[in-house]
Write a protein that holds these residues in place. Structure first.
Motif, mmCIF file in Angstrom:
data_model
loop_
_atom_site.group_PDB
_atom_site.id
_atom_site.type_symbol
_atom_site.label_atom_id
_atom_site.label_comp_id
_atom_site.label_asym_id
_atom_site.label_seq_id
_atom_site.Cartn_x
_atom_site.Cartn_y
_atom_site.Cartn_z
ATOM 1 N N THR A 1 -22.433 56.588 68.446
ATOM 2 C CA THR A 1 -22.797 56.184 69.811
ATOM 3 C C THR A 1 -22.217 54.821 70.160
ATOM 4 O OG1 THR A 1 -24.859 57.435 69.629
ATOM 5 C CG2 THR A 1 -24.712 55.811 71.406
ATOM 6 N N GLU A 2 -22.341 53.857 69.249
ATOM 7 C CA GLU A 2 -21.885 52.488 69.504
ATOM 8 C C GLU A 2 -20.671 52.097 68.668
ATOM 9 O OE1 GLU A 2 -23.146 50.796 71.873
ATOM 10 O OE2 GLU A 2 -24.883 52.080 72.295
ATOM 11 N N LEU A 3 -20.192 53.024 67.812
ATOM 12 C CA LEU A 3 -19.055 52.708 66.948
ATOM 13 C C LEU A 3 -17.762 53.265 67.521
ATOM 14 C CD1 LEU A 3 -20.446 53.520 63.369
ATOM 15 C CD2 LEU A 3 -20.183 51.270 64.407
ATOM 16 N N THR A 4 -16.664 52.536 67.331
ATOM 17 C CA THR A 4 -15.359 53.093 67.656
ATOM 18 C C THR A 4 -14.966 54.064 66.546
ATOM 19 O OG1 THR A 4 -14.086 51.440 66.422
ATOM 20 C CG2 THR A 4 -14.711 50.892 68.710
ATOM 21 N N PRO A 5 -14.051 54.980 66.806
ATOM 22 C CA PRO A 5 -13.617 55.896 65.746
ATOM 23 C C PRO A 5 -13.111 55.166 64.495
ATOM 24 C CG PRO A 5 -12.879 56.709 67.870
ATOM 25 C CD PRO A 5 -13.468 55.352 68.116
ATOM 26 N N ASP A 6 -12.361 54.078 64.688
ATOM 27 C CA ASP A 6 -11.853 53.324 63.541
ATOM 28 C C ASP A 6 -13.000 52.720 62.734
ATOM 29 O OD1 ASP A 6 -9.045 53.604 63.548
ATOM 30 O OD2 ASP A 6 -8.902 52.290 65.291
ATOM 31 N N GLU A 7 -14.022 52.225 63.406
ATOM 32 C CA GLU A 7 -15.173 51.652 62.697
ATOM 33 C C GLU A 7 -15.928 52.732 61.923
ATOM 34 O OE1 GLU A 7 -16.259 47.934 65.742
ATOM 35 O OE2 GLU A 7 -17.141 49.937 66.049
ATOM 36 N N ALA A 8 -16.044 53.910 62.519
ATOM 37 C CA ALA A 8 -16.731 55.015 61.831
ATOM 38 C C ALA A 8 -15.963 55.431 60.576
ATOM 39 C CB ALA A 8 -16.890 56.200 62.775
ATOM 40 N N ALA A 9 -14.641 55.548 60.700
ATOM 41 C CA ALA A 9 -13.830 55.914 59.535
ATOM 42 C C ALA A 9 -13.911 54.845 58.464
ATOM 43 C CB ALA A 9 -12.381 56.136 59.961
ATOM 44 N N GLN A 10 -14.017 53.597 58.896
ATOM 45 C CA GLN A 10 -14.112 52.500 57.926
ATOM 46 C C GLN A 10 -15.379 52.620 57.078
ATOM 47 O OE1 GLN A 10 -11.681 50.521 57.477
ATOM 48 N NE2 GLN A 10 -12.525 49.010 56.060
ATOM 49 N N GLU A 11 -16.472 53.127 57.644
ATOM 50 C CA GLU A 11 -17.710 53.330 56.887
ATOM 51 C C GLU A 11 -17.471 54.291 55.721
ATOM 52 O OE1 GLU A 11 -20.961 52.101 57.362
ATOM 53 O OE2 GLU A 11 -19.950 50.660 58.685
ATOM 54 N N VAL A 12 -16.710 55.346 55.982
ATOM 55 C CA VAL A 12 -16.415 56.320 54.929
ATOM 56 C C VAL A 12 -15.524 55.696 53.863
ATOM 57 C CG1 VAL A 12 -15.431 58.585 54.432
ATOM 58 C CG2 VAL A 12 -16.629 58.191 56.604
ATOM 59 N N LEU A 13 -14.516 54.969 54.280
ATOM 60 C CA LEU A 13 -13.598 54.353 53.321
ATOM 61 C C LEU A 13 -14.315 53.339 52.438
ATOM 62 C CD1 LEU A 13 -10.521 53.908 55.680
ATOM 63 C CD2 LEU A 13 -10.682 55.463 53.720
ATOM 64 N N LEU A 14 -15.241 52.588 53.009
ATOM 65 C CA LEU A 14 -15.999 51.615 52.217
ATOM 66 C C LEU A 14 -16.834 52.320 51.149
ATOM 67 C CD1 LEU A 14 -17.145 49.098 54.979
ATOM 68 C CD2 LEU A 14 -15.561 48.637 53.094
ATOM 69 N N PHE A 15 -17.450 53.443 51.519
ATOM 70 C CA PHE A 15 -18.210 54.199 50.517
ATOM 71 C C PHE A 15 -17.295 54.680 49.408
ATOM 72 C CE2 PHE A 15 -19.372 58.250 48.685
ATOM 73 C CZ PHE A 15 -20.612 57.951 48.140
ATOM 74 N N LEU A 16 -16.136 55.232 49.771
ATOM 75 C CA LEU A 16 -15.214 55.753 48.764
ATOM 76 C C LEU A 16 -14.749 54.666 47.820
ATOM 77 C CD1 LEU A 16 -13.066 58.080 51.060
ATOM 78 C CD2 LEU A 16 -14.742 58.803 49.359
ATOM 79 N N GLU A 17 -14.549 53.473 48.340
ATOM 80 C CA GLU A 17 -14.124 52.359 47.476
ATOM 81 C C GLU A 17 -15.244 51.940 46.539
ATOM 82 O OE1 GLU A 17 -11.641 48.181 47.820
ATOM 83 O OE2 GLU A 17 -12.542 49.051 49.618
ATOM 84 N N ARG A 18 -16.470 51.840 47.079
ATOM 85 C CA ARG A 18 -17.599 51.472 46.221
ATOM 86 C C ARG A 18 -17.844 52.513 45.137
ATOM 87 N NH1 ARG A 18 -20.033 50.207 51.243
ATOM 88 N NH2 ARG A 18 -21.210 52.162 51.158
ATOM 89 N N ALA A 19 -17.647 53.796 45.470
ATOM 90 C CA ALA A 19 -17.892 54.867 44.509
ATOM 91 C C ALA A 19 -16.745 55.060 43.528
ATOM 92 C CB ALA A 19 -18.150 56.178 45.257
ATOM 93 N N GLY A 20 -15.620 54.366 43.744
ATOM 94 C CA GLY A 20 -14.513 54.433 42.799
ATOM 95 C C GLY A 20 -13.487 55.504 43.080
ATOM 96 N N TYR A 21 -13.572 56.184 44.231
ATOM 97 C CA TYR A 21 -12.606 57.238 44.538
ATOM 98 C C TYR A 21 -11.257 56.673 44.977
ATOM 99 C CZ TYR A 21 -16.339 60.720 44.335
ATOM 100 O OH TYR A 21 -17.356 61.543 43.915
ATOM 101 N N ILE A 22 -11.244 55.493 45.551
ATOM 102 C CA ILE A 22 -9.987 54.851 45.940
ATOM 103 C C ILE A 22 -9.986 53.425 45.415
ATOM 104 C CG2 ILE A 22 -9.644 56.292 47.975
ATOM 105 C CD1 ILE A 22 -10.752 54.080 49.708
ATOM 106 N N LYS A 23 -8.789 52.915 45.195
ATOM 107 C CA LYS A 23 -8.640 51.532 44.711
ATOM 108 C C LYS A 23 -7.819 50.733 45.696
ATOM 109 C CE LYS A 23 -9.216 51.673 39.722
ATOM 110 N NZ LYS A 23 -8.597 51.297 38.427
#
Length: 571
Positions: free
Chosen positions: A549-571
């Protein structure tokens, strides 16, 4: 404990595979009778009936034996038998069959394995069966989930004639029928054999348990692992068998035999332990190891156990005379650091340091790429497991975006797709709902059934991508929790599953509706539209939740990327 001596290499075995002349008659017969295509679970049951491992069964149970097993854990003739072995079919298949008829049973490639001579057809009372067999109707139990959500609506019972055993292409020299193993035991001069069942790689605790059992029973060892995955998240078949082969050299020469068992486990705890003992007796064992939590499905989401930890040991020991095989109960084995050895918890010396690692925790460490303690397993096992399960940043994974139409799933998926291509390193595939509709499911409509089929197809393709260590990005509505849960379980067999709930409210989604679909649904022009007259079941525990609702598409995608980095899927 009774001393079970060798009884002429076991009792009488059923052998339902016919000779070549009768097989040709059955093949000719199959041209004029209906056919049923069996799934992997059903083929596993069929194989163990045909080869005698399920002796004295001579076919899939009729309703009389089924009811008797549910009521008193016995076949109609009084023989101890703990679990129903039934052939489930769909309602449509059941309508095309009748008692007195014969039906060809085929594998997925169409090869006829057996002919079933039907004696009985009846509707399954799944809730009752789950309560009696598993002691629960909680679908967190994998056996209950299979029964309630993956099994057919009816059972077909009758006698079997086998044309050939189901085909296996890998590790063929490690597969034996009960008669073959009994003959091999005779050739080797083995008079006392202790059987050990496992669905996990053999770690140091289980290795020590088998050595103690061999010493206690004065017996050789049949290492008899289940070849099939018993539940979602188990180590894959090929990796596990390589682990068994690697560890086999630790046993004294000529005292252990490795053989694979094509059993479809129910994870029914104490009752299943009885079935495992019956199977080993049929394979020629004189003794059988039963440990804590034998055939347990693990814990419920709230951390409680489905069965008492000692329940299987107690029930099997109480019934060992009737089972006709010696039961060797074993308590939990723990690692004592000062001794650099595993021993039963009750034998641990005072003032010593004890370590243990639950198998579920081990699996979690393995999939998260965390270090496994050296004291837990053998270096050869670690090497094989690391080949099959590399660190997370080298594993495949699926991002599964789910939410209402207009929530922003497709836009987030496209941005993630572009970001991963920009990073490089792993192949990436975008499985957006509209793309899949055009290229994979163009023949489907928009009924509830067809929408569910479409989502399952997306899940299957994503699992294949994940298996091959790529990245799959999915963006269907996927409104049904049970379907999403099954897709998760499938994909987590091969890599990571990241559920992204795009939880944008319905009113916001409606305001973005450029195609006017919500308006048509509210006007009754479109039926079964998710969020209007068909429910959306929100995920209970998604890895990521996003409200756009209040997030831009880029900000929403960034939430997913941050999770993937914390979980170790991407470096």
């Amino acid at each position: 404990m009774s001393d079970f001596s060798w009884d002429a290499h076991g009792g009488t075995l059923v052998n339902l595979v016919v000779d070549e002349e009768r097989a040709q008659v059955l093949k000719d017969l199959s041209q004029g009778i209906p056919s049923l295509t069996l799934n992997g679970r059903q083929l596993a049951d069929l194989e163990l009936i045909l080869n005698g491992a399920f002796s004295p069964l001579r076919g899939f149970m009729t309703s009389a034996d089924y009811e008797s097993v549910l009521d008193r854990m016995r076949l109609q003739d009084g023989t101890l038998w703990p679990l129903p072995i039934c052939l489930d079919v769909t309602e449509a298949e059941a309508r095309g069959l009748e008692p007195g008829q014969s039906v060809a049973l085929r594998d997925a490639e169409g090869f006829m394995v057996a002919v079933l001579h039907i004696q009985d057809i009846w509707p399954a009372d799944k809730e009752r069966e789950a309560e009696i067999v598993y002691g629960t109707t909680d679908t967190a139990h994998p056996g209950v989930d299979t029964l309630l959500h993956q099994s057919g609506t009816h059972y077909v019972g009758g006698t079997l004639e086998g044309v050939q055993l189901p085909l296996h292409y890998a590790f063929k020299r490690l597969r034996h029928t009960p008669p073959e193993l009994r003959t091999l035991f005779r050739k080797l001069g083995w008079r006392r054999i202790v059987g050990f069942q496992t669905r996990n790689p053999l770690h140091r605790a289980q290795f020590e348990m088998t050595l103690r059992a061999m010493d206690q029973a004065k017996a050789n060892l049949l290492l008899h692992p289940v070849a099939r995955r018993a539940r979602p998240g188990d180590i894959d078949y090929y990796t596990r068998i390589r682990c068994y082969q690697a560890v086999s050299r630790y046993y004294p020469p000529n005292m252990m035999l490795l053989s694979l068992l094509p059993l479809a486990m129910r994870m029914a705890g104490p009752k299943e332990a009885l079935l495992h003992a019956i199977i080993r007796k049929n394979y020629g064992c004189t003794h059988f190891i039963v440990g804590r939590d034998h055939a347990s499905p693990g814990k419920r989401p709230d951390g409680t156990s489905f069965y008492p930890p000692e329940g299987a040991m107690e029930l099997a020991t109480d019934l060992q005379e009737e089972l006709g095989i010696g039961i060797l109960p074993f308590e939990e084995m723990v690692y004592v650091m000062e001794e650099d050895a595993y021993m039963p918890a009750s034998e641990v010396p005072p003032d010593t340091t004890v370590r243990s690692l639950a198998l579920d925790d081990f699996h979690r460490r393995l999939r998260e790429g965390k270090r496994v303690p050296e004291w837990f397993t053998f270096p050869e096992v670690i090497e094989e497991l690391q080949r099959g399960y590399p660190p997370r940043h080298k594993q495949g994974f699926t991002i599964f975006c789910t939410g209402l139409s207009g929530a922003g799933k497709s836009t987030i998926a496209r941005i993630l797709y572009a970001r991963f291509l920009e990073m490089g390193g792993r192949p990436v595939t975008l499985l957006d709902g509209d793309i899949v509709r055009r290229n994979l499911s163009s023949e489907l409509g928009f009924s509830k059934e067809h929408r569910d089929i479409n989502v399952r197809r997306i899940g299957f393709v994503a699992s294949e991508i994940t298996k091959n260590r790529g990245i799959a990005i999915c963006a269907p509505i996927a409104p049904y929790a049970a379907t999403r849960r099954q897709i998760r379980r499938l994909i987590e067999n091969y890599g990571g599953f990241v559920e992204v709930h795009v939880a944008t409210p319905l009113e916001v989604c409606e305001s973005r509706d450029r195609k006017g679909l919500y308006a048509k649904a509210r006007a009754g022009l479109i039926k079964g539209f998710t969020g209007i007259d068909d429910p959306y079941e929100p995920p209970e525990a998604p890895e990521v939740t996003i409200d756009t609702t209040e997030l831009t598409p880029d900000e929403a995608a960034q939430e997913v990327l941050l999770f993937l980095e914390r979980a170790g899927y991407i470096k």
